[in-house]
Design a protein around this motif. Structure first.
Motif, PDB file in Angstrom:
ATOM      1  N   TYR B 206       0.832  -1.201   0.000  1.00 29.78           N
ATOM      2  CA  TYR B 206       0.000   0.000   0.000  1.00 29.78           C
ATOM      3  C   TYR B 206       0.868   1.252   0.000  1.00 29.78           C
ATOM      4  CZ  TYR B 206      -3.069   3.469   2.254  1.00 29.78           C
ATOM      5  OH  TYR B 206      -3.750   4.593   2.589  1.00 29.78           O
ATOM      6  N   ALA B 207       1.986   1.211   0.734  1.00 29.86           N
ATOM      7  CA  ALA B 207       2.845   2.380   0.855  1.00 29.86           C
ATOM      8  C   ALA B 207       3.699   2.615  -0.388  1.00 29.86           C
ATOM      9  CB  ALA B 207       3.755   2.226   2.080  1.00 29.86           C
ATOM     10  N   LEU B 209       5.428   3.520  -3.683  1.00 32.28           N
ATOM     11  CA  LEU B 209       5.122   4.572  -4.646  1.00 32.28           C
ATOM     12  C   LEU B 209       5.898   4.383  -5.950  1.00 32.28           C
ATOM     13  CD1 LEU B 209       3.733   7.327  -5.204  1.00 32.28           C
ATOM     14  CD2 LEU B 209       5.686   8.412  -4.124  1.00 32.28           C
ATOM     15  N   LEU B 213       4.368   4.128  -9.990  1.00 35.38           N
ATOM     16  CA  LEU B 213       4.706   5.284 -10.828  1.00 35.38           C
ATOM     17  C   LEU B 213       5.415   4.847 -12.107  1.00 35.38           C
ATOM     18  CD1 LEU B 213       6.128   8.103  -8.504  1.00 35.38           C
ATOM     19  CD2 LEU B 213       3.966   8.084  -9.741  1.00 35.38           C
ATOM     20  N   SER B 225      -1.555   5.651  -3.846  1.00 35.23           N
ATOM     21  CA  SER B 225      -0.326   6.424  -3.633  1.00 35.23           C
ATOM     22  C   SER B 225       0.079   7.190  -4.885  1.00 35.23           C
ATOM     23  CB  SER B 225       0.832   5.502  -3.248  1.00 35.23           C
ATOM     24  OG  SER B 225       0.696   5.090  -1.927  1.00 35.23           O
ATOM     25  N   LEU B 228      -2.260  10.011  -5.698  1.00 38.36           N
ATOM     26  CA  LEU B 228      -1.979  11.205  -4.892  1.00 38.36           C
ATOM     27  C   LEU B 228      -0.832  12.009  -5.482  1.00 38.36           C
ATOM     28  CD1 LEU B 228      -2.194  10.273  -1.104  1.00 38.36           C
ATOM     29  CD2 LEU B 228      -3.812  11.563  -2.485  1.00 38.36           C
ATOM     30  N   SER B 229       0.171  11.322  -6.004  1.00 34.70           N
ATOM     31  CA  SER B 229       1.297  12.065  -6.553  1.00 34.70           C
ATOM     32  C   SER B 229       0.870  12.843  -7.794  1.00 34.70           C
ATOM     33  CB  SER B 229       2.476  11.139  -6.839  1.00 34.70           C
ATOM     34  OG  SER B 229       2.393  10.618  -8.139  1.00 34.70           O
TER      35      SER B 229
END
Lengths: 293, 274
Positions: B206-207, B209, B213, B225, B228-229
């Motif tokens: 979950y954490a 990123l 990406l 994640s 959000l970025s």
């Protein structure tokens, strides 16, 4: 009579059971590991072609200001986060070990950032540290560019990293402290030791193996820092070059600029650095970690 | 003496309460900011509580980000990664702990070494494989690096090592096949370790990123994640919207945490050291 049926001896079952993991590790790790090393000696085109260039990528990164700056940024970030973060976590663990009410609630609160994605954590801290409207600058009447001033960015991100990890580290240290037998403390207080002496001569040596694990883990995580900087600083921030970590530089080279050869060389240099620093820690631990129980 | 004791207890409470406030404050500030209008947020001097509780930022952020997709993608990624980690690591952990076979040490060394190498070194080839198969922007690509877990194998091997050989031998002599000995007798005994591995895998997936990406750049196919970025880079000045998005992204995990708090903390404490 048939030989006794033995559960243990069986090649076929052994291979069948480890097959998914071993095949997976070869595809996901062994091959990529070798491929990254090969790629670090190549120039890769946008369309995937590779041309062997020898040590050119390494020569380029070791000759570039950007790489050394990123290396320093990463090391600086570790210097700020690891000692302070682990020290604070140790204090929290000791406080949580005291005979108090609401221990479970406190523990849950300190641990909370661990279940929140770093992307969300970074977002709120970026707002708290905002130079114009952020709550810190307005409440304390400051004018600090927490995430725009090149000298402040890494300390700011370090504060957020410490805040994020403190509960996790404290939980690990607390379980180490709770494993210490009560009899040591009883004997010590009968002999008239103060609480401070008990901490120095019982708690600290007895918890040192856990402390070492937490230090190594925090150090390795800090050397790989990426997400907080990516979210809090990000592209276009004038302070980026003074705050990007090695892994961030790796991401930008490989996936934004698309130079996977350079990216591979950077990530290999980073992994070698992590290996060296970890090895130094393992040698150094003999001086202070106590494995006798 | 008694007075001294009360004094130190007060100090401990004071320190813990100050600490707890520092830990909680950012989340409260997130909520308070999300409930303000953008104009109010930029006001000098700032307000602490919103003048009017305004939740339009939550509606707006739903327009800006496909939250339905993001929740679903993140949920499926976590589900499959947990299932794979638990199933494959249990099998291998059992074999490494309880069976003897040729090359066991070699294969186990492979697991240990992989566990020590930082995962970032594998990302470029992992991406090229997924891209080569034309599978970027799928649930498969999100799960891909987590299909097997060296850490899970190592961790569950420890759990199987802790089970006395006699239990396994007894079941086997009673007529269980090797597979039944494993699934019916031994696997249930590793329940707490399996739960710990599941929590660990879920929290770290979950954490993460970097991987989403890289592999899933399409906003409809990525995770919370990474979503959000995107929000962060596109609406970097609208703080109520950013805070509303962050709150929505963290909500499912926080709710799970509040319900299974003990499991989370003990699970992560058990797996500690990664």
């Amino acid at each position: 009579m048939k030989k006794t049926k033995k559960l243990g001896q069986d090649n076929l079952w052994g291979y069948l059971l480890i097959a998914p993991t071993v095949i997976g590790l070869f595809i996901l790790n062994v091959y990529p590991f070798v491929d990254t090393i090969i790629l670090s000696f190549c120039k890769s085109g946008v369309f995937g072609g590779r041309e062997f260039v020898g040590l050119e990528n390494y020569a380029e990164i070791f000759g570039s200001q950007e790489f050394w700056q990123a290396l320093w940024n990463t090391v600086y970030f570790c210097i700020l986060t690891v000692p302070v973060g682990v020290f604070l976590a140790l204090i929290v663990a000791i406080l949580l070990n005291a005979k108090i009410r609401g221990k479970v609630v406190f523990r849950a609160i300190f641990f909370l950032p661990m279940v929140v994605a770093p992307a969300a954590v970074a977002m709120v801290w970026k707002w708290i540290f905002n130079s114009e409207y952020g709550i810190i600058n307005t409440v304390f009447h400051l004018d600090a560019g927490w995430i725009t001033d090149p000298n402040l960015v890494i300390p700011t991100v370090a504060i957020v990293a410490i805040w994020s990890a403190i509960g996790y580290d404290a939980v690990l240290l607390l379980s180490g402290i709770q494993n210490i037998s009560k009899t040591y403390y009883e004997a010590a207080s009968l002999d008239g030791c103060t609480k401070l002496q008990q901490f120095r001569y019982i708690t600290l040596p007895m918890v040192s193996p856990t402390l070492f694990v937490v230090l190594i883990m925090r150090l390795m995580a800090s050397l790989k820092v990426y997400d907080l900087i990516y979210m809090m600083v990000g592209e276009g921030n004038p302070a980026l070059s003074k705050s990007q970590s090695l892994i961030y530089l790796f991401y930008r080279e490989s996936f934004i600029k698309g130079d996977k050869g350079m990216g591979s060389a950077i990530v290999i240099a980073t992994v070698v650095l992590i290996g060296i620093i970890t090895a130094i820690q393992f040698v150094g631990q003999k001086k202070w970690v106590n494995y006798e129980v | 003496m008694k007075q001294k004791k009360t004094f130190s207890t007060v100090l401990i409470y004071a320190a813990l309460i100050i600490g707890a406030v520092i830990m909680i404050f950012p989340f409260i500030w997130m909520l308070l900011t999300a409930a303000k209008t953008n104009a109010e947020v930029l006001q000098v001097p700032p307000t602490i509580l919103p003048e009017n509780w305004d939740f339009s930022s939550f509606i707006k952020v739903f327009d800006l980000l496909p939250f339905g997709h993001l929740y679903l993608n993140t949920g499926l990624m976590i589900l499959f990664r947990v299932l794979c980690a638990v199933a494959f690591s249990s099998m291998a952990g059992y074999a490494f702990a309880k069976l003897n076979f040729k090359g066991k040490n070699f294969f186990f060394t492979l697991v240990i070494v992989q566990q020590m190498i930082p995962g970032q070194i594998f990302i470029i080839p992992q991406y090229e494989m997924v891209a080569g198969l034309g599978l970027t922007d799928t649930i498969f690509s999100l799960v891909f690096p987590g299909l097997v877990s060296a850490f899970g194998t190592f961790f569950l091997r420890q759990a199987y090592m802790g089970i006395p050989d006699e239990i396994a031998e007894a079941a086997y002599l009673d007529g269980c096949t090797r597979w039944q000995t494993f699934t019916k007798v031994l696997f249930p005994l590793t329940k707490s370790s399996v739960a710990a591995l599941a929590v660990f895998t879920a929290v770290f997936s979950y954490a993460d990123l970097l991987w989403p990406l890289v592999a899933n750049t399409n906003i409809n196919s990525t995770t919370l994640s990474a979503g959000l970025s995107t929000l962060n880079s596109m609406y970097s000045t609208n703080y109520p919207v950013l805070m509303a998005g962050s709150l929505l992204a963290m909500l499912p995990m926080v709710i799970l945490y509040l319900i299974f708090q003990k499991l989370f903390i003990e699970g992560v404490a058990m797996t500690g050291g990664k």
